[in-house]
Scaffold this motif. Structure first.
Motif, PDB file in Angstrom:
ATOM      1  N   PRO A  15      -5.334  -5.498  -0.177  1.00 55.65           N
ATOM      2  CA  PRO A  15      -5.494  -4.181  -0.787  1.00 55.65           C
ATOM      3  C   PRO A  15      -5.982  -4.287  -2.236  1.00 55.65           C
ATOM      4  O   PRO A  15      -5.695  -5.242  -2.945  1.00 55.65           O
ATOM      5  CB  PRO A  15      -4.082  -3.593  -0.764  1.00 55.65           C
ATOM      6  CG  PRO A  15      -3.211  -4.564  -0.093  1.00 55.65           C
ATOM      7  CD  PRO A  15      -3.936  -5.866   0.010  1.00 55.65           C
ATOM      8  N   THR A  63       0.862  -1.181   0.000  1.00 58.74           N
ATOM      9  CA  THR A  63       0.000   0.000   0.000  1.00 58.74           C
ATOM     10  C   THR A  63       0.896   1.227   0.000  1.00 58.74           C
ATOM     11  O   THR A  63       2.103   1.136   0.205  1.00 58.74           O
ATOM     12  CB  THR A  63      -0.884   0.061   1.254  1.00 58.74           C
ATOM     13  OG1 THR A  63      -0.027   0.232   2.392  1.00 58.74           O
ATOM     14  CG2 THR A  63      -1.709  -1.191   1.406  1.00 58.74           C
ATOM     15  N   TYR A  98      -7.270   4.039  -4.985  1.00 60.59           N
ATOM     16  CA  TYR A  98      -8.337   4.517  -4.101  1.00 60.59           C
ATOM     17  C   TYR A  98      -9.654   4.648  -4.837  1.00 60.59           C
ATOM     18  O   TYR A  98     -10.723   4.636  -4.238  1.00 60.59           O
ATOM     19  CB  TYR A  98      -7.979   5.900  -3.543  1.00 60.59           C
ATOM     20  CG  TYR A  98      -6.750   5.935  -2.671  1.00 60.59           C
ATOM     21  CD1 TYR A  98      -5.587   6.563  -3.113  1.00 60.59           C
ATOM     22  CD2 TYR A  98      -6.739   5.379  -1.402  1.00 60.59           C
ATOM     23  CE1 TYR A  98      -4.458   6.613  -2.321  1.00 60.59           C
ATOM     24  CE2 TYR A  98      -5.617   5.422  -0.599  1.00 60.59           C
ATOM     25  CZ  TYR A  98      -4.472   6.041  -1.066  1.00 60.59           C
ATOM     26  OH  TYR A  98      -3.346   6.094  -0.283  1.00 60.59           O
ATOM     27  N   SER A 102      -4.697   0.073  -2.027  1.00 64.34           N
ATOM     28  CA  SER A 102      -5.265   0.645  -0.819  1.00 64.34           C
ATOM     29  C   SER A 102      -6.247  -0.319  -0.203  1.00 64.34           C
ATOM     30  O   SER A 102      -6.911  -1.085  -0.898  1.00 64.34           O
ATOM     31  CB  SER A 102      -5.982   1.948  -1.181  1.00 64.34           C
ATOM     32  OG  SER A 102      -6.835   2.344  -0.136  1.00 64.34           O
TER      33      SER A 102
END
Lengths: 345, 381, 490
Positions: free
Chosen positions: C334, C167, C214, C308
């Protein structure tokens, strides 16, 4: 004599005082270093391997690093013709356009310095307007007529300041001169596309002729302006006596005035040559394979693996050398105006 | 065009005019015509085409492209719309420096107006012209003041004016100084003359890359010096003003030779006999410069400054290569602004910026021409 | 040029031999003008293979080169004004929409379908289905696989006891720990993270690489730039804001002039040993084994772009935690969204060229892309071609032999494989005049943000306003159609 006086007084008319000499030579040498250092850096970078450039500065060949000829080899051997063609193009285009610009520009400058032109404002406007309408129609923009009028009005406003000094509706030499130099104001990036379209219509894209014509026109204003100032300083006595003897204007110009203006001609000629030699944007637009010139090749060395400093340095050096050579040849012509003194005396 | 009086009176013309005589009479026109035709040919179409572009929107479409007329939209966007920060910069509260700039400009304007009125040669168009100049000067000074204020940022107009005013000033000072030094009775004048001329020979793109190498604070030749001075952790490229100064330095390195070579030729053309007479009379170097040299080279100096200023407005290679216009938009000149827009296919916006540059540059150069160059020419004559 | 002497030699050899293979006559007398960037990358392999292709087919390939930043304009000018002096070009797929949408590019679908030698199935699905196509038709042939990865110094990470970053928090953590160490043995402190943040360079791509994880979680067709319902920019949300902050924070661990470095500078710095981490296309991999510039041979690892554990909810713009619903393509937790920035150099053909020339151009492009040639070219760093065929990603041995060492080679090819296999790759923005969105608006706003002229909110506002304005100028509906067409959204 006190020490101070001995230091600050020149020994004779044509020499400098000791203090003066130190200051003058000191200043000249200082600036020489400022000029030479970047050039030296270019020269040694052309001999460096990529690792020498990225790891930190190395200054002296053979002492700090082992010079390598890989960049020179690549440019001359591997790329051989790809380097030679732009080089020849640059030489031809720069030389021919400079000579044309000097000829046409000097003639115009001479005329402006000796004769009074008084073009009627009205006729100029009409000419411009007509030319504008004609071009618009040819290009087929389909522009409404009032657009052309608005633009003509804009041009008029640009000239209004110069036009109305007296109540006569005509322009003078100064205005013509200013109009000529104002051609340099519009940034080439905007003029490039219309010029491209112009040459495309004529089918002359990617030719040396197109570049020569463009460079000649683009550099004309500089020739006219600089030569105007030189011609004005040449006293008219010689010409007047020659014309009384029956010589034609052409003979006077080519036989008497030009030789007198040699310092100016050489200085201006060199400047224009350099401007043509180094021009990038218009060359980029108007050339692709056949007429490509050196500046485009230099800029292209900025590749995805990092600016190829070594190749770029070789190309930059290749570009400087002929100009230095030419300058060395011609610089003795920029001599003092000996004849001027003789005429005045 | 009407060609009025030639400079002399000829003998009575012969009965039949020969070709060479006719040519001679038309000489004036013939001398100037090629230049005029060439320039007209190459300037009308681009000027009009770009004007139209500035007022329209370019869009690619099947088969080619379309140009839609949109009026002043491009200009509005740049002067009052979302791109205002780009052209005019961001405005901050005016500080002392800003006030000083504005007051100095006002003082200069007042002095100029008073002189003009006193000269007794007031004309309608002369007044209009001066009004334009005054309005522009005041507007620019206000722009500078707000850009330099608290939290303000320079836009491309202010940055370009900085390059022009600052650059030309530095280049003229150094160029004149070098020309004077070279004109002295020194040995190796030819050597210095050629050497000092060399920077101008390097193609601008090449100079930009060279200075990028030189100014590199990590692996450039001056890196050890920066580190020793304690600047290892900072970089000139991260601060707006230092970045602008580096561009200025590169620009000056290249263009000082231009001013140098022209002024040197002019100094060498000054009347030698007057200089010798003055020296015999015991005049000091400064007096000779002030009374003989400067008056004789002033017109050429003014011309070369004007030419240099015109070119300076168009600066693009150095900011483009050194910093791509960064940090932020700190080093972006008007031409670079136009170039970036044009590269992204916003031809209308690009032409609009170019036209703003055209107006600004024209007003500045016309003003300089009328208030500096012409008086100097008239003083010599 | 070398080619001329080659040709002379070949011609004489051919005449002397007296017989030529049957297919050689197919394109005799045909000249193809191909435009691309000045080499040695990209144009180099083309110029090298032109003579052998001519021997096989009789077509003369004329490679015209211009500076990279001028290719787009040169092609547009040549094709939109009807000059047509350029028959084909090797350029960025991202520009394809401007050319294809205006009808300048030849539809290659029929040709490619019948081309067995090309081995299309071997080409990674992402390039085959998305990168080469526009509105369902194929307009370009891929020569190069372009997307962003993270490169790291295996020796430094080992020293610090860290794992490759998964991440962006990991990334910052490693950068902070490594920053200031001397990583190349020259006594000077080096840098934790080197990213090319220069204005008008590649900064806007790098930012999107940070933001992607994201913002996009449900596959390429979800889109990462605009909302596919109404063309609202995906900027005013928690994800983009976080990305801006992360992006700026990496500067704390970078070189002092990072704002003036473009990717060409940072990759050179990385292989000179001065960075612990860097984000780049695949070039660092091949550059790391080049002895004339690399000090880190055998010490370079690669990994997929960090992702993320939270993604944004498209309706609210706020973060939600990653689970099987919100992040269907998450890898071990993630969500990753590898960004195919730029798209990878590909060849396109001028639709208005002579039919015979078009055929010859296609034959040359196919020749370049066929495994026999392509597999060689992608292992040589100076060609500029990065791997894009699945078979190339299995070829550990070649990379190992070049000096990478087995571990590095597996790491490098593994990162590429993971990225290319991800169904959540982000396709670069390809709507008309995309340069205005990315270069003029996004890049300028980000540059000003990094320079401290704008804060996060002002930056978001500038981008949103700028993008909406362009949408309106060009027509929101038209842009939406184009956007959906490129990412294959419904």
């Amino acid at each position: 004599m006190s020490v101070l006086k001995r230091l600050t007084e020149p020994k004779s008319l044509d020499t400098m005082s000791p203090l003066g000499a130190v200051l003058v030579y000191g200043g000249l040498i200082l600036w020489s270093l400022v000029v030479l250092f970047p050039l030296y850096w270019i020269a040694i970078t052309s001999l460096k391997l990529p690792i020498h450039v990225s790891a930190g500065p190395v200054y002296l060949p053979f002492v700090d690093f082992l010079p390598d000829l890989h960049a020179w080899r690549y440019i001359f051997v591997d790329l051989g013709n790809d380097t030679l063609r732009p080089y020849l193009n640059s030489i031809v285009v720069a030389l021919v356009s400079t000579m044309l610009a000097m000829l046409i520009g000097s003639m115009a400058a001479y005329a402006l310095s000796r004769l009074e032109f008084a073009p009627r404002l009205a006729s100029i406007l009409l000419f411009i307007l007509l030319g504008a309408v004609m071009i618009v129609a040819v290009a087929g923009f389909g522009v409404p007529w009032w657009i052309a009028a608005v633009v003509a009005l804009a041009l008029f406003l640009l000239l209004a300041r110069a036009a109305g000094r007296t109540m006569r509706a005509s322009l003078g030499n100064g205005d013509i001169l200013f109009w000529i130099i104002s051609q340099r104001i519009l940034p080439p990036v905007v003029a490039a596309l219309p010029i491209y379209v112009m040459f495309q219509t004529l089918g002359m894209l990617d030719t040396r002729t197109a570049l020569i014509a463009t460079y000649t026109t683009v550099n004309l204003p500089i020739v006219v302006w600089l030569m105007y100032d030189f011609f004005v300083t040449i006293p008219k006595d010689l010409e007047e006596s020659a014309s009384l003897d029956g010589a034609s204007r052409f003979a006077i110009f080519f036989g008497i005035v030009l030789p007198l203006a040699r310092p100016g001609l050489v200085a201006t000629g060199l400047l224009v040559l350099i401007l043509a030699w180094n021009e990038y944007l218009l060359a980029l637009f108007l050339s692709s394979a056949n007429a490509q010139t050196m500046p485009v090749l230099v800029a292209a060395q900025n590749a995805t693996r990092g600016p190829q400093w070594w190749y770029m340095s070789v190309l930059i050096l290749l570009m400087i050398l002929p100009v230095i050579f030419l300058t060395l040849l011609l610089q003795r012509f920029i001599a003092k105006g000996m004849l001027l003194g003789a005429v005045k005396g | 065009m009407a060609v009025t009086s030639a400079a002399h009176v000829t003998a009575a013309p012969p009965e039949r005019e020969s070709l060479s005589d006719w040519l001679d009479r038309q000489a004036g026109r013939l001398f100037i015509l090629p230049a005029v035709i060439l320039i007209l040919g190459f300037s009308i179409f681009p000027l009009i085409a770009s004007a139209y572009l500035a007022l329209s929107r370019f869009k690619l479409a099947p088969g080619g492209y379309t140009l839609t007329f949109i009026g002043w939209f491009n200009f509005k966007k740049m002067l009052t719309g979302s791109q205002q920060f780009h052209l005019l910069g961001t405005f901050g509260a005016i500080t002392l420096l800003g006030w000083v700039i504005m007051l100095a400009t006002v003082a200069l304007v007042v002095w100029g107006v008073v002189r003009y009125v006193r000269s007794g040669r007031v004309t309608v168009v002369g007044s209009i012209g001066r009004l334009i100049t005054i309005a522009t000067a005041l507007a620019l000074s206000v722009l500078f003041a707000v850009n330099l204020g608290e939290g303000g940022q320079l836009g491309t107009i202010a940055t370009t004016m900085f390059y022009v005013a600052g650059g030309v000033a530095v280049q003229f000072a150094l160029g004149l100084g070098l020309a004077l030094l070279c004109a002295k009775p020194i040995r190796g004048r030819s050597f210095f003359r050629v050497l000092f001329f060399v920077p101008l020979m390097v193609t601008p793109v090449g100079i930009a890359y060279t200075f990028r190498m030189l100014a590199d604070t990590a692996v450039g030749p001056f890196a050890p010096l920066w580190h020793w001075l304690g600047y290892a952790q900072t970089s000139w490229s991260a601060d707006a003003w230092t970045a602008r100064f580096v561009v200025l330095i590169g620009d000056s390195w290249q263009w000082i030779p231009f001013i140098f070579i022209v002024l040197l030729a002019a100094i060498e053309s000054q009347p030698r006999d007057e200089v010798e007479a003055a020296q015999l009379d015991g005049a000091s170097g400064w007096q000779i410069f002030r009374d003989i040299t400067w008056p004789s080279i002033a017109p050429v100096a003014a011309t070369v400054v004007l030419i240099r200023a015109i070119e300076a407005f168009k600066i693009i290679d150095l900011p483009n290569v050194l910093t791509n216009g960064g940090p932020g938009i700190a080093t972006e000149s008007l031409t670079l602004h136009a170039f970036i827009e044009w590269r992204a296919l916003n031809l209308g916006g690009s032409a609009a910026v170019a036209y703003i540059l055209l107006f600004l540059s024209t007003i500045a150069c016309v003003s300089f021409f009328n208030f500096v160059v012409k008086p100097m020419r008239e003083a010599r004559a | 040029m070398k080619i001329r002497s080659w040709l002379a030699g070949l011609a004489m050899a051919g005449v002397a031999a007296g017989a030529m293979p049957a297919v050689a006559a197919e394109f005799d007398g045909v000249t193809v003008n191909i435009l691309t960037q000045t080499g040695p990358a990209i144009s180099g392999p083309m110029q090298a293979r032109a003579p052998e292709f001519e021997k096989l087919s009789g077509a003369k390939i004329n490679v015209i080169t211009v500076p990279f930043s001028d290719i787009y304009q040169k092609l547009l000018t040549d094709w939109s004004t009807g000059t047509n002096s350029i028959d084909a070009a090797v350029f960025a797929p991202q520009w394809m929409v401007d050319y294809a949408g205006s009808g300048f590019l030849e539809d290659l679908t029929p040709r490619m379908e019948g081309d067995q030698a090309l081995e299309q199935d071997d080409i990674a699905p992402f390039f085959r289905e998305f990168s080469q196509k526009y509105a369902g038709k194929t307009y370009m042939m891929t020569f190069d696989g372009d997307f962003h990865m993270i490169f790291y110094r295996t020796d430094i990470l080992e020293e610090l006891g860290k794992q490759p970053p998964k991440t962006w928090e990991d990334y910052l953590d490693i950068a902070a720990a490594a920053h200031g160490k001397d990583m190349n043995g020259d006594g000077q402190p080096d840098f934790g993270s080197c990213i090319g943040k220069k204005r008008n360079a590649q900064g806007y791509w790098f930012l999107t690489s940070v933001a992607g994880g994201y913002i996009q979680a449900k596959g390429t067709s979800e889109g990462a730039f605009f909302n596919t319902e109404d063309m609202t920019p995906l900027i005013d949300n928690a994800g983009f804001r976080k990305a801006l902050e992360v992006y700026k924070k990496t500067s704390e661990y970078g070189p002092p002039d990072e704002l003036n470095l473009d990717v060409a500078d940072t990759r050179v710095m990385f292989v000179a040993g001065r960075c612990a981490l860097s984000m780049d296309w695949g070039d660092i991999g091949s550059m790391s084994v080049d002895p004339s510039m690399s000090k880190v041979t055998g010490k370079v690892g690669a990994t997929i772009l960090p992702g993320s554990k939270e993604v944004i909810d498209r309706a609210t713009g706020e973060f939600v935690a990653c689970d099987a619903d919100t992040c269907p393509h998450a890898i071990d937790g993630p969500n990753h969204a590898p960004f195919a920035a730029f798209g990878g150099w590909g060849g396109g053909i001028n639709a208005n060229a002579d039919p015979k020339v078009k055929d010859a151009a296609y034959a040359f492009f196919s020749y370049l892309s066929q495994p026999a040639q392509s597999n060689q070219d992608v292992t040589k760093g100076e060609t500029g071609f990065n791997p894009y065929r699945m078979s190339q990603l299995e070829d550990v041995a070649t990379w190992e032999k070049m000096g990478m060492g087995k571990e590095n080679a597996e790491s490098y090819l593994g990162a590429i494989k993971t990225s290319l296999n991800s169904p959540n790759m982000i396709l670069d923005l390809r709507i008309p005049q995309n340069q205005r969105y990315q270069q003029v608006v996004l890049d300028t706003a980000v540059a000003r943000y990094l320079a401290g002229e704008l804060d996060v909110d002002a930056t978001v506002e500038a981008v949103v306003e700028g993008w909406n304005e362009i949408n309106e100028e060009l027509g929101v509906d038209e842009q939406l159609e184009a956007y959906k067409a490129t990412i294959g959204a419904e």
